[in-house]
Enzyme design. Sequence first.
Site, PDB file in Angstrom:
ATOM      1  N   CYS A  85       0.846  -1.195   0.000  1.00  0.00           N
ATOM      2  CA  CYS A  85       0.000   0.000   0.000  1.00  0.00           C
ATOM      3  C   CYS A  85       0.879   1.243   0.000  1.00  0.00           C
ATOM      4  CB  CYS A  85      -0.903   0.001   1.233  1.00  0.00           C
ATOM      5  SG  CYS A  85      -1.917   1.494   1.416  1.00  0.00           S
ATOM      6  N   CYS A 145      -0.488   6.199   6.820  1.00  0.00           N
ATOM      7  CA  CYS A 145      -1.651   5.594   7.462  1.00  0.00           C
ATOM      8  C   CYS A 145      -1.199   4.694   8.604  1.00  0.00           C
ATOM      9  CB  CYS A 145      -2.439   4.779   6.430  1.00  0.00           C
ATOM     10  SG  CYS A 145      -3.823   3.861   7.131  1.00  0.00           S
ATOM     11  N   CYS A 155      -2.098  -0.210   9.404  1.00  0.00           N
ATOM     12  CA  CYS A 155      -1.243  -1.401   9.363  1.00  0.00           C
ATOM     13  C   CYS A 155       0.122  -1.075   9.958  1.00  0.00           C
ATOM     14  CB  CYS A 155      -1.048  -1.889   7.927  1.00  0.00           C
ATOM     15  SG  CYS A 155      -2.537  -2.514   7.131  1.00  0.00           S
ATOM     16  N   CYS A 176      -7.069   1.293  -0.090  1.00  0.00           N
ATOM     17  CA  CYS A 176      -6.768   0.484   1.090  1.00  0.00           C
ATOM     18  C   CYS A 176      -6.863  -0.988   0.700  1.00  0.00           C
ATOM     19  CB  CYS A 176      -7.729   0.804   2.232  1.00  0.00           C
ATOM     20  SG  CYS A 176      -7.397  -0.177   3.719  1.00  0.00           S
ATOM     21  N   PHE A 222     -19.458 -16.104  26.472  1.00  0.00           N
ATOM     22  CA  PHE A 222     -19.278 -14.923  25.613  1.00  0.00           C
ATOM     23  C   PHE A 222     -19.738 -15.277  24.193  1.00  0.00           C
ATOM     24  CE2 PHE A 222     -16.004 -14.857  28.913  1.00  0.00           C
ATOM     25  CZ  PHE A 222     -16.140 -13.607  29.463  1.00  0.00           C
ATOM     26  N   GLU A 231     -24.060 -14.838  27.377  1.00  0.00           N
ATOM     27  CA  GLU A 231     -23.601 -13.564  26.813  1.00  0.00           C
ATOM     28  C   GLU A 231     -24.053 -12.426  27.714  1.00  0.00           C
ATOM     29  OE1 GLU A 231     -22.418 -10.336  24.954  1.00  0.00           O
ATOM     30  OE2 GLU A 231     -21.778 -12.319  24.241  1.00  0.00           O
ATOM     31  N   ASN A 263     -23.795 -11.261  33.348  1.00  0.00           N
ATOM     32  CA  ASN A 263     -22.591 -10.436  33.421  1.00  0.00           C
ATOM     33  C   ASN A 263     -21.396 -11.331  33.719  1.00  0.00           C
ATOM     34  OD1 ASN A 263     -20.544  -8.631  33.813  1.00  0.00           O
ATOM     35  ND2 ASN A 263     -21.568  -7.458  35.421  1.00  0.00           N
ATOM     36  N   CYS A 267      -8.228 -12.775  21.804  1.00  0.00           N
ATOM     37  CA  CYS A 267      -7.713 -11.691  20.962  1.00  0.00           C
ATOM     38  C   CYS A 267      -6.698 -10.841  21.723  1.00  0.00           C
ATOM     39  CB  CYS A 267      -8.854 -10.825  20.431  1.00  0.00           C
ATOM     40  SG  CYS A 267      -9.884 -10.079  21.710  1.00  0.00           S
TER      41      CYS A 267
END
Length: 486
Positions: A89, A99, A102, A181, A318, A339, A374, A442
């Site tokens: 890019c 940018c 990334c 992009c 979750f 959830e 929760n 994550c």
Amino acid sequence: MSEPKEPSPALACAAQDGSGLPEGWLQVQSMDLDAQGVARRADGKVVFIDGALPSEWVSASTYRKKNHWEQANLTAIHRESAQRVRPGCPHFGLHAGACGGCKMQHLHMGGQVAVKQRVLEDNLWHLGRVKPAMVLRPIEGPAWGYRYRARLSVRHVIKKGVVLVGFHERKSRYVADMAQCPVLPPHAAALLMPLRSLIAALDAHDSCPQIELACGDSVTALVLRHLQPLSVGDHARLRAFAAEHGVQWWLQPRGPDTVQPLDEGGEQLSYALPDFGITMPFKPTDFTQVNPHINRVLVARALRLLAVRPDERVIDWFCGLGNFTLPLATQARAVLGVEGNAALVARARANHGLNQALAQNHRVLAATDFVACNLFAMTPGMLLGHGAADKWLVDPPREGALALVKALADIEQSRRGAQGATALPAGAEDWVPPRRIVYVSCNPATLARDAALLVHLAGYQCAAAGMVNMFPHTAHVESIAVFERG
């Protein structure tokens, strides 16, 4: 930046351990999670170098100093890494206005995967003192055109007389001046310049700070955040844009709960999980994975690792819209999805009903229920209230699943009679913990924290772990880990 130079044989030998380099040169040893090269000066001080890659010999200019570390900008490469590649890019780089979407386009994809795998293993060991018995093969997919969700910033730059639409500049609050992009799907990337023209033409061009992009398998939705009411003319301009470019407009005048379609009756956003015959409708502000190709592979991998039998009960913690819950329901006797967001629970139930109605006789979904809870306030008593399950699927946000795994560890400690253990409700001794847990993460730091509780206090072993390249060219690390009762 100067061209890379081949070092002399004598210099190469002298620098094998990082010593003997000419004054001011640094040997990059690794890369951190912010995609900075990591080197050490002769006095042992750590230097984080923007743009430098492992194994390179570089010069760098320090712009921030602390007692034990520095941050520096790359000024010259004296020996280039074999894994340095030309970015895909033109907006990527270290230059002003680059940018910031990334961080790793200059590193070969194999190198990106290796860095992220090392980050995962280092976090598990250094933060959790956990070492997987097996390292899983990385889950990889397309390097470009993968990003089906994006939050695009909008800025009317009065001095330049233009409207910018895109990601923020690297290390800046300003919006990058980007015309393309390549990590967006081609049909979405092609909207960047037309969106600039559209926003500039709106009466509310000064009060539209953000456009959220959400792509399904066949529908593309754009959510316009606007801080003042849109005029009749603005509505007409948005409709004309939608007709020309084949998109849906949704409007957000205030918080996320105010998001509504500009016009009712459009085709619903959805994505498919074809391995399981599942279709997942969603709204543009719902959480869905950024990378649909990797998501399909990840769901299949997670279920293979969980190895659910037809007589087993599974809990999906979750669960969101049911991304894992509904595929699990094609294999298990019973599934519970838990959830924290009540609205997502309602849509997960609707998704289950839709797929149950579409199911063929050979693929009727198991008994499935969804509950709102929760999960960040989970206690041993609450956990016991959800009943025993043979296996768990855990897919938390970046904060991890601390309360959940702590509740599990507290129950196990109490059952073992550990000193200072939490007193449990009557009947807890009959509760059976899950034999296997598959944890999708994550954030490697919170995974390591939770893994430490599971391994050192709850009686589990880390049977396997591996990285998932959900976000190519970025520093984000997705991973999957398997825990089994010892």
